[in-house]
Every structure is written in C-alpha cells, then in structure tokens.
Scaffold this active site. Sequence first.
Site, PDB file in Angstrom:
ATOM      1  N   GLU A 113      -9.927   5.948   0.869  1.00 38.45           N
ATOM      2  CA  GLU A 113      -9.434   4.556   0.514  1.00 38.45           C
ATOM      3  C   GLU A 113      -9.824   4.298  -0.773  1.00 38.45           C
ATOM      4  O   GLU A 113     -10.944   3.959  -1.125  1.00 38.45           O
ATOM      5  CB  GLU A 113     -10.382   3.481   1.675  1.00 38.45           C
ATOM      6  CG  GLU A 113      -9.791   3.954   3.142  1.00 38.45           C
ATOM      7  CD  GLU A 113      -8.526   3.261   3.471  1.00 38.45           C
ATOM      8  OE1 GLU A 113      -7.738   2.529   2.742  1.00 38.45           O
ATOM      9  OE2 GLU A 113      -8.425   3.019   4.678  1.00 38.45           O
ATOM     10  N   HIS A 132      -5.001   6.394   0.895  1.00 38.72           N
ATOM     11  CA  HIS A 132      -4.849   5.196   1.270  1.00 38.72           C
ATOM     12  C   HIS A 132      -5.481   4.030   0.332  1.00 38.72           C
ATOM     13  O   HIS A 132      -6.088   4.270  -0.673  1.00 38.72           O
ATOM     14  CB  HIS A 132      -5.698   4.644   2.767  1.00 38.72           C
ATOM     15  CG  HIS A 132      -4.840   5.495   3.987  1.00 38.72           C
ATOM     16  ND1 HIS A 132      -3.708   4.722   4.708  1.00 38.72           N
ATOM     17  CD2 HIS A 132      -4.884   6.653   4.322  1.00 38.72           C
ATOM     18  CE1 HIS A 132      -3.329   5.622   5.635  1.00 38.72           C
ATOM     19  NE2 HIS A 132      -4.064   6.879   5.507  1.00 38.72           N
ATOM     20  N   GLU A 145       0.931  -1.196  -0.111  1.00 38.85           N
ATOM     21  CA  GLU A 145      -0.021  -0.072   0.010  1.00 38.85           C
ATOM     22  C   GLU A 145       0.953   1.218  -0.102  1.00 38.85           C
ATOM     23  O   GLU A 145       0.475   2.332  -0.684  1.00 38.85           O
ATOM     24  CB  GLU A 145      -1.045   0.082   1.288  1.00 38.85           C
ATOM     25  CG  GLU A 145      -1.817   1.092   1.263  1.00 38.85           C
ATOM     26  CD  GLU A 145      -2.654   1.342   2.751  1.00 38.85           C
ATOM     27  OE1 GLU A 145      -3.359   2.357   2.867  1.00 38.85           O
ATOM     28  OE2 GLU A 145      -2.459   0.293   3.466  1.00 38.85           O
TER      29      GLU A 145
END
Length: 329
Positions: A293, A211, A156
């Site tokens: 996200e 993210h 990530e």
Amino acid sequence: MSYTGPDFDPPQPRRSPLRRPLTVAVAALVPGALLGWGVYAAVGGPDDAGGTDRAGSGVRTSPAPSTGGPASASDDTSTATGPSPSPTARKPSVSASPSAPAAASGPLKGKVVVIDPGHNPGNFQYATEINRKVNVGTHWKECDTTGTATNAGWPEAKFTLDVAHRLRTLLEEQGATVKLTQDDDRSYGPCVDERARIGNEAHADAAISIHADGSGAGNRGFHVILPGAVHDGPADTRAIVAPSTDLGRRIAGNFVRSTGTAPSNYIGGGTGLVTRTDLGGLNLSTVPKVFIECGNMRDSTDAALLTSGDWRQKAARGMSEGIVGFLRG
C-alpha cells in the site's frame, strides 16, 4: 522506529582504460556528495508533488490524474458462492506486455516476476461480476473491488497500472521476465483467486501486488503486507511465509530510501510491515508474494505524492531494488 532493510549491491561496472583517472576524479567529488546527502537527509528531500514525469524516462504511464469512475475504499485488502467469473476482454488478453522486449542480459536473467496492479479501471461498470464470491481458503470473499480514489477522483486502479508499468521497465532492464496480471486489457478483474493463480502458473520467483490505501485523513505513509501462515482449503502459505517476509523487508527498506517516505503512522507500529491472513491474493499464492500500500489516497499530503509522476518513478525504483536484492540473495 523507521524500518531500514538490506542494502542493494549494484552490479560491478566493466573495467575501462580511463578507470584510474576517473577513480581519482570521483574520489575528489565524494566528500561534496556526502555533504550534499547530509543536507538532503536533514531537510527531507525535495517536494516533487507536482505530478510531472521526468522527460525521456521511456516509461508508459497512465494519463495525468483526472476524475474517473465511481470508486470505493475497499480492495482485496476488503470480504462467500461460485467459481471465479471469466470477464470479457476488451482487447486481446495477455499477462505480459504486448510490447515487452525479449529479456535482456542482467542480474535477473532467467528470473520471472509477476506484478499485480490492484483492481481494474473498468471494475465499477461490473458490480454484479466483481461482487461474486470466490474461495480464498479461510473464507469466501468478493472477486474484486473498485479500489479507492483521491478526493479529486483519480482512481487507485489508474495509479496501480502506472506504477506497474514503471516497475516492469526497471525489472526488464535488469534482465527479468515480467508478467502483469492485468494491463487494462479486460473488462474487469481478474478475481483475486485468478490473480494468485497467474503468479503460481508463471512459477514466479517473486510477485508483488500494488495498491494505495483509502484510510482517513491524517493517516499517512506506506506499508507492505506479508502473508501469514494459512493452511485451510485451497490455501497453504506455509512454504512462502519466510521468503515473502524477506521480500517484503527488502522492498520496505528500499522504498524508504528511494522515496523518502516514512512507513505508515496508522498500521504496522512504524515498521512498514503488516502480516495478514485474510487476503486471497496472498493466501492462494504458492510463490513468494507481498502487497504494498504505497500511501493513503484520502490524505491530501499523501495524495500529492501519489499523483506525482516523479514520486511514482521513485516508488517503482524502491520496489525494483527490493526485488532485485531479494532475487540476488
């Protein structure tokens, strides 16, 4: 129900002697363009999960996805004693790009945007340091975490840096001054409290933490996390809740339009918006800030998008257009 946010009103072009003939030509093309868009919308757009960057984009990106260091599925979106540790820098520590040009003229001239690329590629080597607890107002939690990774092992932290670089370029083209909380220029971190402090001390007009999620297979889509009202210890988000919500809605709407990606099917009730009061990066912020996200790295379909350079460019553009719309009012 899919969320669609406010439209972005682009800058008006300069008048040109060719304006009248060009206007006629463009008018002739509009019906065909609208028909083409209708077909695109009907079929869901092209599948660009091939992971190839567009040539000549002028954007610094991370290397092609490859197996990285160990990663976990937790992040500041994860959870007691001591001050935030000061990591040893591998390179000169900077919060803005060392090669960033002077702010250009544009609709965002004079505006400051802080981009927070989630996690750090080196975090997995500093377990003791990132597991130390920091005060986030409502509770104490880990300084930072390693973040998640695709099933093939692409971290990530690499994804977030790549998208941050692309977003920085787009915002600088609009005239903004852009600062990153980290640019792989330190051994680990920064801790979540320092990430918030960087935005606060920069007096950012907007801040975004990037993210990707680590949920179960079959859970797909993006969601934007908004700060809830917190007034506890060092945390006081009451002044930023409303502007952060506006920022988040604009980013969500433009993210849908730019990427063609649907909001999360597992959180947010289809709106792509979630409010939380447990995240240090939001609780300790005194400037409008949201988390995004971008998708679920543990789902193979989402992972194919997240590892595509073309898709990441679209993701950065959706974020940029949302931020531009917010800052222009």
